[in-house]
Design an enzyme around this catalytic site. Structure first.
Site, mmCIF file in Angstrom:
data_model
loop_
_atom_site.group_PDB
_atom_site.id
_atom_site.type_symbol
_atom_site.label_atom_id
_atom_site.label_comp_id
_atom_site.label_asym_id
_atom_site.label_seq_id
_atom_site.Cartn_x
_atom_site.Cartn_y
_atom_site.Cartn_z
ATOM 1 N N HIS A 379 0.826 -1.211 0.000
ATOM 2 C CA HIS A 379 0.000 0.000 0.000
ATOM 3 C C HIS A 379 0.864 1.266 0.000
ATOM 4 O O HIS A 379 0.604 2.181 0.782
ATOM 5 C CB HIS A 379 -0.937 0.018 1.218
ATOM 6 C CG HIS A 379 -1.856 -1.147 1.297
ATOM 7 N ND1 HIS A 379 -2.403 -1.601 2.467
ATOM 8 C CD2 HIS A 379 -2.334 -1.966 0.319
ATOM 9 C CE1 HIS A 379 -3.181 -2.652 2.214
ATOM 10 N NE2 HIS A 379 -3.140 -2.892 0.933
HETATM 11 C C1 LIG Z 1 0.226 -7.564 -4.769
HETATM 12 C C2 LIG Z 1 -0.692 -6.414 -4.441
HETATM 13 C C3 LIG Z 1 -1.901 -6.670 -3.827
HETATM 14 C C4 LIG Z 1 -2.754 -5.617 -3.503
HETATM 15 N N1 LIG Z 1 -3.961 -5.893 -2.912
HETATM 16 C C5 LIG Z 1 -4.797 -4.894 -2.614
HETATM 17 C C6 LIG Z 1 -6.073 -5.155 -2.040
HETATM 18 O O1 LIG Z 1 -6.470 -6.311 -1.843
HETATM 19 N N2 LIG Z 1 -6.871 -4.091 -1.729
HETATM 20 C C7 LIG Z 1 -6.470 -2.815 -1.920
HETATM 21 O O2 LIG Z 1 -7.226 -1.901 -1.577
HETATM 22 N N3 LIG Z 1 -5.272 -2.532 -2.459
HETATM 23 C C8 LIG Z 1 -4.439 -3.531 -2.831
HETATM 24 N N4 LIG Z 1 -3.227 -3.251 -3.393
HETATM 25 C C9 LIG Z 1 -2.872 -1.843 -3.600
HETATM 26 C C10 LIG Z 1 -3.488 -1.268 -4.864
HETATM 27 O O3 LIG Z 1 -3.388 -2.188 -5.938
HETATM 28 C C11 LIG Z 1 -2.749 0.027 -5.248
HETATM 29 O O4 LIG Z 1 -2.760 0.883 -4.152
HETATM 30 C C12 LIG Z 1 -3.411 0.732 -6.413
HETATM 31 O O5 LIG Z 1 -3.423 -0.088 -7.565
HETATM 32 C C13 LIG Z 1 -2.657 2.018 -6.724
HETATM 33 O O6 LIG Z 1 -3.261 2.614 -7.845
HETATM 34 P P1 LIG Z 1 -2.485 3.653 -8.714
HETATM 35 O O7 LIG Z 1 -3.431 4.075 -9.791
HETATM 36 O O8 LIG Z 1 -1.876 4.671 -7.852
HETATM 37 O O9 LIG Z 1 -1.251 2.874 -9.365
HETATM 38 P P2 LIG Z 1 -1.154 1.500 -10.266
HETATM 39 O O10 LIG Z 1 -2.377 0.693 -10.025
HETATM 40 O O11 LIG Z 1 0.165 0.992 -9.972
HETATM 41 O O12 LIG Z 1 -1.259 2.092 -11.744
HETATM 42 C C14 LIG Z 1 -0.173 2.742 -12.363
HETATM 43 C C15 LIG Z 1 -0.162 2.353 -13.831
HETATM 44 O O13 LIG Z 1 0.761 3.164 -14.533
HETATM 45 C C16 LIG Z 1 1.536 2.369 -15.401
HETATM 46 N N5 LIG Z 1 2.826 3.051 -15.574
HETATM 47 C C17 LIG Z 1 3.727 3.363 -14.628
HETATM 48 N N6 LIG Z 1 4.764 4.031 -15.159
HETATM 49 C C18 LIG Z 1 4.508 4.175 -16.464
HETATM 50 C C19 LIG Z 1 5.202 4.786 -17.543
HETATM 51 N N7 LIG Z 1 6.371 5.398 -17.360
HETATM 52 N N8 LIG Z 1 4.647 4.725 -18.768
HETATM 53 C C20 LIG Z 1 3.451 4.111 -18.967
HETATM 54 N N9 LIG Z 1 2.747 3.517 -17.975
HETATM 55 C C21 LIG Z 1 3.266 3.555 -16.751
HETATM 56 C C22 LIG Z 1 1.659 1.036 -14.676
HETATM 57 O O14 LIG Z 1 1.945 0.002 -15.586
HETATM 58 C C23 LIG Z 1 0.276 0.907 -14.052
HETATM 59 O O15 LIG Z 1 -0.635 0.307 -14.946
HETATM 60 C C24 LIG Z 1 -2.375 -4.292 -3.764
HETATM 61 C C25 LIG Z 1 -1.147 -4.033 -4.400
HETATM 62 C C26 LIG Z 1 -0.329 -5.089 -4.751
HETATM 63 C C27 LIG Z 1 0.980 -4.792 -5.438
#
Ligand SMILES: Cc1cc2nc3c(=O)[nH]c(=O)nc-3n(C[C@H](O)[C@H](O)[C@H](O)COP(=O)(O)OP(=O)(O)OC[C@H]3O[C@@H](n4cnc5c(N)ncnc54)[C@H](O)[C@@H]3O)c2cc1C
Length: 458
Positions: A379
């Site tokens: 997280h």
């Molecule tokens: C193993 C695991 C289990 C989890 N389980 C849970 C759960 O059960 N419940 C919960 O609430 N949370 C959970 N989480 C946390 C949750 O998934 C994250 O907090 C959430 O996905 C964050 O969202 P975000 O949009 O900030 O980033 P992300 O979901 O990481 O999205 C970022 C996106 O940007 C893309 N990206 C990054 N850099 C670049 C670039 N330079 N060029 C192009 N694309 C790029 C990545 O590929 C990704 O698709 C879990 C996380 C993990 C790793």
């Protein structure tokens, strides 16, 4: 898949710090808008949103036994921790639709793919934001070996996540000036907070050997697991349609605290859970773990640029448990959870603990266990912190606009100023929903007067 919104007090603290519009009552309508809750719409829950949310249907008597063990120590059984009152122990809620994970891509992106004003380029890697003076005008990205620029007529919105959004800002000249110069990057905005304020939920698992194998173990036999996976995939039913971690809890390590400061997550299988088929592969010894999560750590990590070359990953310094207060809270949490597992309700399930055995456990035993076994709960957040103008670490304002430039926003976990009391996926989607209204200059959803319901629920 775990669906947790956090504690109302988390958002009220954001608003009290000067972040207008982020109080619990103001964000609650966006949490409600995001979901279709299996129980239907109510004062706290949404009935028609894109994300399908349900309570676990995982069938293992160990779940009720854990809740009974907690109740024996006076821990409340909650009905809905995403409702009026978070505190207590009970079943986890998950984002599952028709027996399969309902991800943010399933909920939001795939249904929009056919829109004429949306182009999705996969296997593309953004390398820097392009500017005209102080105004962001596009993003340069590498795709199929070629460098291409996507131009923005209105705004550039970064959502690369807590590691990559700050990385992209730094590569674009936005970050701590001295760190950027070290790598020969010309400074566009000296924003020292980029990559700082990095926070994550550290956790410490307490593993146990089960007296007799549980249902997950039964279904992991190769012939059975193949059948269950097929049932889940084709018909949306069966054992494989749920997470083998059905318990959660939000507890206070001291009664005078305003909010729960630890969460319990669960793994109803040991770390080496996997298919078996005698005589080719022996079954594993069944077990389970209760995982103690430190909800609001004081320790702060940071991200540091390793190179000006975008293909070189940024360095992540998690800095877990740097503050003594974090160690003390986690230690108290481990002691509390250990106490729960020693209640008679769990007697028929636990053969023996795989850590912290014995009746008398000293603080230093627990500290050694924490030091050896603690890991991330996945997280991480906070590396492009939302903050007011007088906050030296603020990277974006309360509308998620990057300070010092125009037409550039960050909308992902990196903007959250502090960890909230629970898993963070639902809050990230709430932030995205609300910011969509800000970007489109639509009227914000009317705040929900949740206080009166909360009082009624006491
Ligand atoms: C193993 C695991 C289990 C989890 N389980 C849970 C759960 O059960 N419940 C919960 O609430 N949370 C959970 N989480 C946390 C949750 O998934 C994250 O907090 C959430 O996905 C964050 O969202 P975000 O949009 O900030 O980033 P992300 O979901 O990481 O999205 C970022 C996106 O940007 C893309 N990206 C990054 N850099 C670049 C670039 N330079 N060029 C192009 N694309 C790029 C990545 O590929 C990704 O698709 C879990 C996380 C993990 C790793």
């Amino acid at each position: 898949m775990g669906y947790v919104r956090g504690n109302r007090g988390d958002y009220d603290k954001w608003a009290q710090s000067g972040l207008d519009g982020w109080s619990y009552d103001e964000v609650l309508p966006y949490f409600m808008k995001q979901e279709t809750w299996e129980g239907g719409a109510s004062a706290y829950r949404g009935g028609s949103g894109p994300l399908t949310v349900r309570t676990t249907r995982y069938a293992d008597p160990l779940l009720d036994a854990c809740i009974d063990a907690g109740a024996a120590l006076g821990h409340r059984r909650f009905i809905d921790y995403n409702g009026a009152e978070q505190e207590g122990m009970g079943p986890l809620q998950s984002t599952i639709r028709d027996g399969l994970r309902c991800s943010s891509a399933d909920a939001y992106l795939r249904p929009a793919l056919s829109r004429s004003n949306l182009a999705v380029v996969t296997h593309a890697y953004a390398e820097r934001v392009v500017f005209d003076g102080e105004t962001a005008t596009g993003v340069q990205y590498r795709h199929a070996g070629r460098l291409t620029t996507a131009l923005a007529s209105k705004e550039v919105i970064l959502c690369g996540g807590v590691i990559n959004s700050p990385h992209l800002l730094m590569l674009s000249g936005i970050g701590a000036a001295d760190e950027l110069r070290e790598h020969g990057i010309s400074v566009k905005v000296d924003l020292p907070g980029v990559g700082k304020n990095f926070q994550d939920h550290v956790n410490s698992p307490l593993p146990f050997v089960r007296k007799t194998p549980g249902p997950l173990h039964h279904f992991m036999r190769l012939d059975r697991v193949v059948k269950e996976l097929g049932k889940a995939y084709f018909f949306g039913n069966g054992f494989a349609t749920d997470l083998p971690g059905p318990l959660t809890a939000f507890l206070r390590t001291s009664p005078e605290l305003e909010m729960p400061d630890i969460q319990i997550l669960s793994n109803f299988g040991p770390m080496n859970t996997g298919p078996y088929l005698s005589p080719f592969k022996k079954p594993y010894q069944d077990g389970f773990a209760l995982v103690v999560v430190l909800l609001r750590p004081e320790s702060r990590g940071h991200l540091k640029l390793a190179s000006a070359n975008p293909s070189q990953p940024i360095k992540i310094h998690q800095n877990f448990l740097a503050r003594q207060a974090d160690r003390i809270t986690l230690r108290k949490g481990v002691r509390m959870v250990r106490e729960i597992t020693r209640q008679s309700a769990l007697g028929r399930f636990i053969d023996r603990p795989m850590a912290l055995e014995g009746n008398q456990i000293s603080d230093s035993d627990i500290d050694a266990h924490i030091q050896a076994r603690s890991i991330t709960s996945h997280h991480p957040l906070g590396s492009c912190k939302m903050g007011t103008a007088n906050d030296p670490l603020a990277v974006v304002d309360a509308e998620l606009r990057v300070r010092g430039v125009k037409n550039l926003r960050v909308v992902d976990a990196s903007v959250m100023p502090n960890l909230i009391g629970g898993n963070i996926n639902a809050p990230v989607m709430m932030i995205a929903e609300r910011t969509a209204d800000l970007i489109r200059k639509r009227p914000l959803l009317v705040p929900q007067q949740s206080g009166q319901h909360a009082e009624a629920a006491q």
